[in-house]
Each structure stands twice: as C-alpha cells, then as structure tokens.
Design a protein around this motif. Sequence first.
Motif, PDB file in Angstrom:
ATOM      1  N   ALA A 346       0.821  -1.202   0.000  1.00 48.85           N
ATOM      2  CA  ALA A 346       0.000   0.000   0.000  1.00 48.85           C
ATOM      3  C   ALA A 346       0.859   1.257   0.000  1.00 48.85           C
ATOM      4  N   GLU A 347       1.894   1.274   0.822  1.00 48.72           N
ATOM      5  CA  GLU A 347       2.759   2.452   0.878  1.00 48.72           C
ATOM      6  C   GLU A 347       3.484   2.669  -0.446  1.00 48.72           C
ATOM      7  N   LEU A 348       3.786   1.599  -1.146  1.00 50.11           N
ATOM      8  CA  LEU A 348       4.457   1.706  -2.438  1.00 50.11           C
ATOM      9  C   LEU A 348       3.482   2.110  -3.542  1.00 50.11           C
ATOM     10  N   ARG A 349       2.330   1.414  -3.618  1.00 45.39           N
ATOM     11  CA  ARG A 349       1.407   1.608  -4.737  1.00 45.39           C
ATOM     12  C   ARG A 349       0.532   2.855  -4.593  1.00 45.39           C
ATOM     13  N   LEU A 350       0.310   3.298  -3.353  1.00 44.93           N
ATOM     14  CA  LEU A 350      -0.574   4.445  -3.131  1.00 44.93           C
ATOM     15  C   LEU A 350       0.180   5.750  -2.930  1.00 44.93           C
ATOM     16  N   ALA A 351       1.492   5.693  -3.024  1.00 37.74           N
ATOM     17  CA  ALA A 351       2.290   6.896  -2.770  1.00 37.74           C
ATOM     18  C   ALA A 351       1.942   8.025  -3.737  1.00 37.74           C
ATOM     19  N   GLY A 352       1.609   7.700  -4.948  1.00 37.81           N
ATOM     20  CA  GLY A 352       1.263   8.725  -5.928  1.00 37.81           C
ATOM     21  C   GLY A 352      -0.202   9.100  -5.949  1.00 37.81           C
ATOM     22  N   ILE A 353      -1.001   8.452  -5.101  1.00 36.32           N
ATOM     23  CA  ILE A 353      -2.445   8.717  -5.070  1.00 36.32           C
ATOM     24  C   ILE A 353      -2.834   9.427  -3.778  1.00 36.32           C
ATOM     25  N   ALA A 354      -2.400   8.889  -2.649  1.00 34.11           N
ATOM     26  CA  ALA A 354      -2.801   9.422  -1.346  1.00 34.11           C
ATOM     27  C   ALA A 354      -1.744  10.380  -0.793  1.00 34.11           C
ATOM     28  N   ASP A 355      -2.223  11.442  -0.153  1.00 31.06           N
ATOM     29  CA  ASP A 355      -1.326  12.377   0.522  1.00 31.06           C
ATOM     30  C   ASP A 355      -0.930  11.864   1.901  1.00 31.06           C
ATOM     31  N   LEU A 356      -1.750  10.991   2.461  1.00 30.52           N
ATOM     32  CA  LEU A 356      -1.491  10.407   3.776  1.00 30.52           C
ATOM     33  C   LEU A 356      -1.936   8.950   3.738  1.00 30.52           C
ATOM     34  N   ILE A 357      -1.081   8.039   4.187  1.00 32.32           N
ATOM     35  CA  ILE A 357      -1.401   6.608   4.197  1.00 32.32           C
ATOM     36  C   ILE A 357      -1.431   6.132   5.640  1.00 32.32           C
ATOM     37  N   VAL A 358      -2.604   5.686   6.088  1.00 28.77           N
ATOM     38  CA  VAL A 358      -2.814   5.284   7.474  1.00 28.77           C
ATOM     39  C   VAL A 358      -2.849   3.760   7.534  1.00 28.77           C
ATOM     40  N   THR A 359      -1.876   3.183   8.221  1.00 27.20           N
ATOM     41  CA  THR A 359      -1.783   1.725   8.328  1.00 27.20           C
ATOM     42  C   THR A 359      -1.985   1.294   9.782  1.00 27.20           C
ATOM     43  N   HIS A 360      -2.037   0.004   9.980  1.00 34.41           N
ATOM     44  CA  HIS A 360      -1.945  -0.584  11.321  1.00 34.41           C
ATOM     45  C   HIS A 360      -1.330  -1.964  11.180  1.00 34.41           C
ATOM     46  N   ASP A 361      -1.034  -2.617  12.282  1.00 33.54           N
ATOM     47  CA  ASP A 361      -0.264  -3.859  12.232  1.00 33.54           C
ATOM     48  C   ASP A 361      -1.091  -5.125  12.424  1.00 33.54           C
ATOM     49  N   ARG A 362      -2.419  -5.045  12.239  1.00 33.24           N
ATOM     50  CA  ARG A 362      -3.223  -6.275  12.181  1.00 33.24           C
ATOM     51  C   ARG A 362      -3.373  -6.649  10.715  1.00 33.24           C
ATOM     52  N   ASP A 363      -2.954  -7.849  10.357  1.00 35.44           N
ATOM     53  CA  ASP A 363      -2.998  -8.279   8.958  1.00 35.44           C
ATOM     54  C   ASP A 363      -4.431  -8.497   8.485  1.00 35.44           C
ATOM     55  N   ILE A 364      -4.651  -8.258   7.204  1.00 32.80           N
ATOM     56  CA  ILE A 364      -5.885  -8.661   6.534  1.00 32.80           C
ATOM     57  C   ILE A 364      -5.583  -9.976   5.821  1.00 32.80           C
ATOM     58  N   VAL A 365      -6.236 -11.028   6.210  1.00 31.60           N
ATOM     59  CA  VAL A 365      -5.992 -12.343   5.610  1.00 31.60           C
ATOM     60  C   VAL A 365      -6.709 -12.471   4.275  1.00 31.60           C
ATOM     61  N   THR A 366      -7.952 -12.012   4.232  1.00 32.36           N
ATOM     62  CA  THR A 366      -8.772 -12.123   3.019  1.00 32.36           C
ATOM     63  C   THR A 366      -9.295 -10.752   2.636  1.00 32.36           C
ATOM     64  N   ARG A 367      -8.940 -10.286   1.441  1.00 29.15           N
ATOM     65  CA  ARG A 367      -9.427  -8.976   1.012  1.00 29.15           C
ATOM     66  C   ARG A 367     -10.894  -9.064   0.621  1.00 29.15           C
ATOM     67  N   ALA A 368     -11.625  -8.011   0.908  1.00 25.54           N
ATOM     68  CA  ALA A 368     -13.056  -7.986   0.592  1.00 25.54           C
ATOM     69  C   ALA A 368     -13.498  -6.540   0.395  1.00 25.54           C
ATOM     70  N   ASP A 369     -13.971  -6.239  -0.798  1.00 24.38           N
ATOM     71  CA  ASP A 369     -14.513  -4.920  -1.105  1.00 24.38           C
ATOM     72  C   ASP A 369     -15.794  -4.684  -0.323  1.00 24.38           C
ATOM     73  N   ASP A 370     -16.211  -3.419  -0.265  1.00 21.70           N
ATOM     74  CA  ASP A 370     -17.511  -3.102   0.310  1.00 21.70           C
ATOM     75  C   ASP A 370     -18.612  -3.672  -0.573  1.00 21.70           C
ATOM     76  N   SER A 371     -19.658  -4.197   0.043  1.00 24.93           N
ATOM     77  CA  SER A 371     -20.819  -4.657  -0.710  1.00 24.93           C
ATOM     78  C   SER A 371     -21.630  -3.458  -1.182  1.00 24.93           C
ATOM     79  N   VAL A 372     -22.307  -3.624  -2.309  1.00 21.15           N
ATOM     80  CA  VAL A 372     -23.152  -2.568  -2.870  1.00 21.15           C
ATOM     81  C   VAL A 372     -24.539  -3.154  -3.114  1.00 21.15           C
ATOM     82  N   ALA A 373     -25.569  -2.438  -2.669  1.00 20.05           N
ATOM     83  CA  ALA A 373     -26.938  -2.944  -2.800  1.00 20.05           C
ATOM     84  C   ALA A 373     -27.894  -1.781  -3.046  1.00 20.05           C
TER      85      ALA A 373
END
Length: 754
Positions: A346-373
């Motif tokens: 994220a820090e590498l790929r979003l450096a040119g998009i985001a002015d601030l990148i907020v992370t934390h140290d709990r891993d995401i095991v499975t990525r999941a987009d927001d649902s839309v309905a």
Amino acid sequence: MTMGGEATALDGRRLRLHVRGAVQGVGFRPYVYGLATRYRLGGFVANDPHGVIIEVEGERASDFVAALPLEKPPLARIDEISVHPVGAMASEEFCIRASKQGRVSTRIVADAATCPECLSELFDPASRFHRYDPFVNCTHCGPRYTIAERLPYDRPTTAMKRFAMCKVCADDYADARSRRFHAEAIACPQCGPRLSHEIQDIAAAIAAGKIVAIKGLGGYQLICDARDEAAVQRLRQRKERDQKPFAVMVGSVDAVAGIADADAAELALLEMAPRPIVLMTSRHRLAPAIAPGLSRIGIMLPVTPLHHLIFEALNSVHKRAGESWATVATSANPGGEPLLLDNREAELRLAGIADLIVTHDRDIVTRADDSVAAVVAGRTRFIRRARGYVPEPVRLAQTVPPILAVGGALKSTVTVTRGNEAFVSQHIGDLDTAEGVRFFEETVGHLLSTLDVEPVVIAHDLHPNMASTRFAEASGKRLIAVQHHHAHAASVMAEHGLTGPALALVLDGFGQGSDGGNWGGELLLCQSAQFRRLGHLAPMMLPGGDRAAREPWRMAASVLHGLRRSDAIATRFAAQPQAARLCAMLEQPGVPVTTSAGRLFDAAAGLLGLCPVQSYEGEAAMKLEAHVRTPRIAKSGWTIEDGVLSLFPLLARLAAEGIDPVDGAGLFHGTLAAACVDWIGRAARETGITTVALSGGCFLNAILSSEIERGCIAAGLSPLLPRQMPPNDGGLSLGQAWIAALKLLEPQGQEGTA
C-alpha cells in the motif's frame, strides 16, 4: 431440529447437542455457557469442525434445549440442532472446553460493523476503549472472515494470534459475564494492533482537502472531502478513474437526509450489520464529480471504530455550518486492480495517489470490497456482494457433490459447494490483469482450504479465452462447461430451490452462445441441467467488435444502418473520428453480430446523445436510466416473429432528430419492459410454464426490473429475481455450480456443455 425423544423426557439425563451453522466467532459458546448456568446444568461447550458440540446434564435440560435457538447471539445462524441422550453422569460445573480439531464442516461468519455497545464504549470517558482504540470489538461485531486463516475459528487461527492479550483483556476473555467472553479478536490499546497516525491528524488532512488512504476491514480505502470538487477531481486524476461514480460515507443515518432522498427500507439496509453501500436518489448537494450524470449515489455508514473516530473528529473540530461531513470512500485499487491489503504494498502503490497513508499492524488475511446494494420494489438487490455478506452460504434444495465453479471474466466470483450449501466468494473483479488473476487464484485456494473441500469437478464458462476457463483446464480435474446465460438463469433457480422446468429471461451484455455466437438477450427453457433457446433479441451488427461495447455511438450507427439511414451516420456522429469510415465498414461482409441486451441499451443511449463513449462498463445504461421520469410504452414499438424479439420499431422512434433524451429514455424503458412481458407471455402459453427466472446484468436497472416483474405478475406469471446474489456476472459461478451439480446427479452424468 432432531431430538431423541420428548423434551420432558430429557430432564435429568445427560444430553449431547450438535449445533451446525454460523456458530463460531459470534459469541455462541459464551451464550451457551450463560444459558446452561441459568438452568443450573453441568457439562461443557466446545467448537468442533462441524460447529459447536454441547453436553448438558440437569433437571432443566429440556428448558435449555427449547431456549437454545430462541435467544441466540445476533450474528449467529443455526441450521440444525441434533439432540441425543448419552447416559447419565455425575453432573459437573459447566465449562468451555478447547476446540476439537478434524475435517471442517462448519463456517465462519461475515465481518460485522461496530455494534452499539462497542460504539458507546468508544465515546465513554470512563471506558478503557475511550476515543483512542480504533480496534474495539466484541462477540457481536468486528472482523471475522477477513482475519480468519482457517477453521475452527479460534484466536490462534486468526490474524490476532501475534497479539498476546494483556491481563485486563485476558480477564474479559475468561469472564462469562463479559460481552468479550471468548471474543477471539479482543484487543485494547495496551495489547492490540496500533494505528500509524493520530485521529486528529487524519481528520485535519481530510479537512484540508487531502486524499487519505486508510486500512479498513477488507483492504485499503481512499477518503477525501465529498463536498470539495477539487479534491474529488484530484482523486479521479490520480486514480485514473474518469467518470465511474464514487461511494460516499456519512457519519450517521441522520446525515443522509442532507445529501439523498431515502425511504425507510433504504435507511434500514444502510444500518444493518454488514454496512453495505446503498444506492439512493441523490439531492446533488455534493461535489458534481462524485457521480457525473447519474441520479443515484452510493452511501454507506461507518464500518469500523476508526471510521467513527474520524467522523467524530471532523464534526467536532472541523465543523461546517448547517452541514454534516461526507467523505468519498472508495476502494484503493490503482488502475482497476484488486483491493490493496498489505502495508508495504500500500505504501508503495498508493504513494502517488494518497497524501497520507494510514496503516496498522493487524494483517488482513482475506481482502473484501464493500458490498453494494439497492432497494428495488421494497427488497434488497445486490450489485456487488462482498464484505459483510461473504461467506454466508446459499442453501441448496438438496445435497450435492463437492464442486468448484470459477465464474466468468468480469465481476468475477467463485463458488464452492459443500453438502447442501453453496459458498459464493466475495467480489473478485475483472480478470484482465495479472493481479486480478492472482487474486482469483488466491480466493479459490482460501475458500477450498477454509471449507476443507476437494472438488470432484470444476464448472466453467464456455468461452475458451477466459482466465477462469484456462485455470479450470490447467487443474487436471474433471470439467463441465456451462453456457453463460444458462448459468445466469440457474443462479436464480439455485437460490429459489428450483430444478425446473422454468422459463428464463436473461438480459445481459455478452456471453458465448452454444453456437459460438455473441449472445446477450435470451429467452430460455430450463429443465434440470439442460436448457433450450426459445428465442433471442433481434441481432445487431457490432462495428469494430469489442470496441462497439465501449463506444455506444457505434451501436447507434449500427441501428441507423439497419434502418437504412446510413447517410446520417457521418453527420450525426461527426465528433467521432471513425464515423465517416463506419458506413463502409457496415457494408462489408463478416461484421460480427450480437443479440446482446446491453448493446441495445448502448444503442439507445448513443441515439439520444447521452454517452457516445463509455469510460466504465455500464455507463451508457446508467445514464440512460438516470434520465427516466416516467416509463412509457411506444405503440407498435416491437415485433416478435419465430421467437425473435425486435425493438427496431422503438429504435426508429429514438433515432428521430431532436427527440428529448428524457422522453426517449422513458419510452425505451417502458417499451422494452412491455415487449419482454409479451415475449415471455407467448412462451408461457406455448409451453404451459408460468415460472420465469429474470437475470443478467440489465436487471441491475431498477426501472426495467420493476416494470418487467410487475408486468409478469399482471399477466399471471410467477417471476423470480435474484435476492441473495447480484443478477450480473457476480452470480454466474453459483449458476455454474448448480448446473454442474444437477448434471452430476443425473444418471450417468457426462462432461460437456450445459
């Protein structure tokens, strides 16, 4: 529920109960502990590979059995309870035992938004979670599927395994009176994950017009001020997202009224634990670049404690006179790639998009987009099914063999069957990049591993050049190829428990037909694993092939050519560099043709001048729908001959010079719906079948969907629409799995095309 004898005969005996369903990670064991304590029973409760096992002994055992399904925790789902006497024993104090290992047949529940109790603690000065803990959760809320590595669902099998509980959390975890009794994701500021930035700094950046990337439940999100046109335009430019709408997050349900017109059903859906993005009628009070040319915007409420803290800081420190804060909340996936979840990436790929990148140290095991309905005719309709709903299964009408279905190429999902359940993955997206294919393969592996399933067959689309088809072919497994639109129909039939016979109207963009052609507007008769094509939309020429799907003006030109008005193409579409050459192209032999309903929408939008060139899939159809005020039916607007439905009489009306786009859009929707009902009705009279499945991407159009459903009911038909799955290609894998299952269950089932 199965029980070994009358309930009253159970008292005083030791009983063993097996509970199946979504009963791990939802506070079910502490609930059982409390219930057993209330009735003064001895015994134990434990997770096992099949769900939860309980043994109880005491004079009020029957009361316990009766109460068990009635007072369950809010996130629990009970599919089955079996009860068997196991012989009297000396009753001991009730306890929670360690989980039993073995072959898994239970499931993990979906992630859930912050519950009211945790939210209250978050803003309670007397709580140890006050304001500075963006990771507060309990057995009623928080991450589940996105942090689980495997089953049974225990802390050592989640992303929380690296965080040793402090004494206070450990005491809560062991205290049967606590809401966090055996809450596997329990954490506090002393022992839990840590945020990389202060909340006030995040809020200040948003208020200053900056773009902020934050790590959410299922991946990174990009956030900026939704009222700041310059900020939204910068986000579009940096993300290379020209026109596709952005979702918006507001801090509370009360803030919705300031930006959208919402009814009670939409607000109720907005507040449900999955916290989907809900499409609502826009009041056009946000930055125009949020949803250019559209009448609806997608709105969501805060999902995590971090979201709540950001809005609290915005609304208290950076107040706006008479306005609540609203932010863009869009997936952090550069260039249409999968959602980012790794901190370093994220820090590498979003450096040119985001002015601030907020992370934390709990891993995401499975990525999941927001649902839309959306709410259509008072019922929930999925556009994208992901976080908050996955991996809740679809219950099938019968037990089926273990199957993997790999979906299509767009809006991809995969499905794994186990017993009488079909587990449809989260939205994966398009498989046109290497990153998308890796995400697809990652999802297949994780779902099979989590469910402990070894498929006996892989079902796939007919199209040989799809990445999903190539994956299936490289697997070495037995294969079943399923025609695209048959799978769309079967997806609806699967969730409604039908094997047929049934009619199916599938209005879609593209799918390879069983004759190798470009299908997309199909009337089918479905019976068990087979189908018969009863009819289709009148073919239209595709000048430029796939390019015509991206440039609706080409489909409009195709219609003009079909109406013998080719002379109007060059002048009407003079702004398009290829317009002059298109006439000659359309006269050449070998121009591909299609029966696609999606291209029919494109043609109408092109004729009305609403969207000459699309910047995202479905843009023309969405802008056409946005112009509808009242659907109207054009007299003699269609013909039906030998099962072929032609809308060219309607298109001739839309091709008239100077037609008002609002009038044209209303005429198109009303006439197309009426024509489809007529088409279905004729097939029903000929076949005697009145049940009709309605599916395909065009049924995301709320107006068309409602009009066809209403028309079918008025004609004495029984229309079935998808409720648990989206009608677009997100439901395709479920249909493939259902057809493959029915084929395997047929006597001497053979590989081949269904």
